[in-house]
Design an enzyme around this catalytic site. Structure first.
Site, PDB file in Angstrom:
ATOM      1  N   ASP A  33     183.473  15.596  94.177  1.00 36.04           N
ATOM      2  CA  ASP A  33     182.360  15.961  95.059  1.00 36.04           C
ATOM      3  C   ASP A  33     181.337  14.827  95.133  1.00 36.04           C
ATOM      4  O   ASP A  33     180.357  14.908  95.879  1.00 36.04           O
ATOM      5  CB  ASP A  33     181.723  17.299  94.650  1.00 36.04           C
ATOM      6  CG  ASP A  33     181.124  17.279  93.256  1.00 36.04           C
ATOM      7  OD1 ASP A  33     181.165  16.224  92.594  1.00 36.04           O
ATOM      8  OD2 ASP A  33     180.583  18.331  92.827  1.00 36.04           O
ATOM      9  N   SER A  34     181.590  13.731  94.399  1.00 37.33           N
ATOM     10  CA  SER A  34     180.791  12.511  94.567  1.00 37.33           C
ATOM     11  C   SER A  34     180.863  12.037  96.017  1.00 37.33           C
ATOM     12  O   SER A  34     180.021  11.250  96.463  1.00 37.33           O
ATOM     13  CB  SER A  34     181.286  11.409  93.627  1.00 37.33           C
ATOM     14  OG  SER A  34     182.687  11.253  93.737  1.00 37.33           O
ATOM     15  N   ASP A  66     188.108  18.696  93.416  1.00 36.75           N
ATOM     16  CA  ASP A  66     186.875  19.066  92.706  1.00 36.75           C
ATOM     17  C   ASP A  66     186.287  20.336  93.324  1.00 36.75           C
ATOM     18  O   ASP A  66     186.084  20.401  94.546  1.00 36.75           O
ATOM     19  CB  ASP A  66     185.880  17.911  92.858  1.00 36.75           C
ATOM     20  CG  ASP A  66     184.961  17.774  91.666  1.00 36.75           C
ATOM     21  OD1 ASP A  66     185.067  18.569  90.715  1.00 36.75           O
ATOM     22  OD2 ASP A  66     184.131  16.834  91.684  1.00 36.75           O
ATOM     23  N   LYS A  88     189.254  20.733  89.381  1.00 34.68           N
ATOM     24  CA  LYS A  88     188.286  20.402  88.329  1.00 34.68           C
ATOM     25  C   LYS A  88     187.046  21.241  88.539  1.00 34.68           C
ATOM     26  O   LYS A  88     186.628  21.461  89.674  1.00 34.68           O
ATOM     27  CB  LYS A  88     187.935  18.912  88.376  1.00 34.68           C
ATOM     28  CG  LYS A  88     186.824  18.519  87.377  1.00 34.68           C
ATOM     29  CD  LYS A  88     186.645  17.033  87.266  1.00 34.68           C
ATOM     30  CE  LYS A  88     185.717  16.433  88.301  1.00 34.68           C
ATOM     31  NZ  LYS A  88     184.341  16.982  88.312  1.00 34.68           N
ATOM     32  N   GLU A 120     182.970  21.971  86.754  1.00 39.49           N
ATOM     33  CA  GLU A 120     181.949  21.509  85.813  1.00 39.49           C
ATOM     34  C   GLU A 120     181.452  22.660  84.949  1.00 39.49           C
ATOM     35  O   GLU A 120     181.294  23.789  85.434  1.00 39.49           O
ATOM     36  CB  GLU A 120     180.756  20.918  86.585  1.00 39.49           C
ATOM     37  CG  GLU A 120     181.107  19.688  87.388  1.00 39.49           C
ATOM     38  CD  GLU A 120     179.894  19.054  88.068  1.00 39.49           C
ATOM     39  OE1 GLU A 120     178.744  19.509  87.821  1.00 39.49           O
ATOM     40  OE2 GLU A 120     180.095  18.100  88.834  1.00 39.49           O
ATOM     41  N   GLU A 171     181.359  13.125  80.715  1.00 40.91           N
ATOM     42  CA  GLU A 171     180.513  12.228  81.515  1.00 40.91           C
ATOM     43  C   GLU A 171     179.194  11.946  80.806  1.00 40.91           C
ATOM     44  O   GLU A 171     178.483  12.865  80.384  1.00 40.91           O
ATOM     45  CB  GLU A 171     180.244  12.846  82.905  1.00 40.91           C
ATOM     46  CG  GLU A 171     179.345  11.945  83.760  1.00 40.91           C
ATOM     47  CD  GLU A 171     179.354  12.268  85.245  1.00 40.91           C
ATOM     48  OE1 GLU A 171     180.120  13.153  85.667  1.00 40.91           O
ATOM     49  OE2 GLU A 171     178.583  11.597  85.974  1.00 40.91           O
TER      50      GLU A 171
HETATM   51  O1  KIV Z   1     182.808  13.918  91.661  1.00 39.12           O
HETATM   52  C1  KIV Z   1     183.231  12.986  90.950  1.00 39.12           C
HETATM   53  O2  KIV Z   1     183.538  11.891  91.415  1.00 39.12           O
HETATM   54  C2  KIV Z   1     183.355  13.253  89.528  1.00 39.12           C
HETATM   55  C3  KIV Z   1     183.656  12.084  88.634  1.00 39.12           C
HETATM   56  C4  KIV Z   1     182.468  11.226  88.494  1.00 39.12           C
HETATM   57  C5  KIV Z   1     184.200  12.509  87.314  1.00 39.12           C
HETATM   58  O3  KIV Z   1     183.210  14.349  89.098  1.00 39.12           O
END
Ligand code: KIV
Length: 300
Positions: free
Chosen positions: A56-57, A95, A125, A127, A194
């Site tokens: 989600d970056s 994500d 993934k 969080e 992280e």
């Molecule tokens: O969203 C992302 O790119 C991430 C990584 C920084 C692990 O969660």
């Protein structure tokens, strides 16, 4: 017959949860990189990246937001589809964006299912630590592999008061260790660590049987992940300590596009060799040129 052989051969080479577990067992570090589109995913896959994370970056580096919070499930699914098409060998992780799993277990199940079905990713993934253990358990029971993510969890930006190193306060080490163990016990197949002190990350890595993946967490993790725009130096002004720049593509692209603009303004692009003529065309009058965009077409 040959199609079947090719398909089974490519299946053999796909990075799986088992490959990653073996890498931990054999102490062979693996590489994880974010990817957001087909072309980059193909290049990273061919370069040997083991896991492509559609993070989600993308809300920050692709969409230009200040945080990852505005990213939607539909957007992650869209980028997952593009990345999955480019990844022949790498494991693709989707994500789960902010508020796609926090409201209830049912919401998390439905949305993780959508990323697998519509996004074509191989795992998801999410969080957070122990608070999501039950969701992880249910997802794994439903056949959806889960990568955990603890330490600095960017979706909790406002709760944490910014992008800050975690685990330095009293009790931080114990909380991180407990979260890692709980996620492992719930069935997570890997854990992103992280922005935590390197010694805590190494301790967690030794304490759990599943692979850890560090970002700003030192060399003692089983794998490493970077946001690809950081690794490629797309933004000159952004260089936190944990990032290593493998290129300065921002400057390279700026220079290349500047030369393109100058060529257009100066009438130097396109040249005659970069244009088509009537006599060279093989197409019948009125027909569409069969290959105007192929390299061969350009030479014809
Ligand atoms: O969203 C992302 O790119 C991430 C990584 C920084 C692990 O969660």
């Amino acid at each position: 017959m040959s199609t079947v052989t090719t398909a089974s051969a490519s299946r053999e080479h796909r990075i799986t949860l088992r490959s990653l577990a073996n890498r931990k067992r054999k102490a062979i570090p693996f590489s994880v990189l974010t990817a957001y589109d087909f072309t980059f995913a193909r290049i990273f896959d061919e370069a040997g990246v083991d896991v492509l994370l559609v993070g989600d970056s993308l809300g920050m580096v692709v969409q230009g937001h200040d945080t990852t919070l505005p990213v939607t499930l539909d957007e992650i699914a869209y980028h997952c589809r593009a990345v999955a098409r480019g990844a022949r060998r790498a494991h693709v992780v989707g994500d789960m964006p902010f508020m796609s799993y926090q409201a209830s277990i049912e919401q998390g199940m439905t949305n993780a299912g959508r990323l697998m079905k519509e996004g074509g990713c191989h795992s998801v993934k999410l969080e957070g630590g122990a608070v999501h253990a039950e969701l992880v358990r249910r997802l794994v029971a439903a056949g959806i592999p889960v990568m955990g993510h603890i330490g600095l969890t960017p979706q909790s930006f406002h709760q944490l008061g910014g992008f800050k190193v975690q685990g330095r306060d009293a009790g931080g080490r114990e909380r991180l260790l407990a979260d890692a163990r709980t996620l492992e016990e719930a069935g997570a197949y890997a854990l992103v660590l992280e922005a935590i002190p390197a010694d805590i990350a190494a301790e967690i890595t030794a304490a759990v049987s599943v692979p850890t993946i560090g970002i700003g967490a030192g060399v003692g993790c089983d794998g490493q992940v970077l946001v690809v725009y950081d690794a490629l130096g797309m933004d000159e002004s952004f260089k936190p300590r944990f990032v290593r720049r493998y290129a300065t593509l921002g400057a390279t692209i700026h220079d290349a596009i500047g030369r393109y603009v100058a060529d257009v303004r100066g009438g130097r692009f396109p040249s005659d060799a970069e244009a088509f003529t009537m006599t060279e065309s093989r197409a019948a009058p009125g027909a569409i040129d069969p290959a105007p965009y192929s390299s061969a077409g350009a030479k014809a």
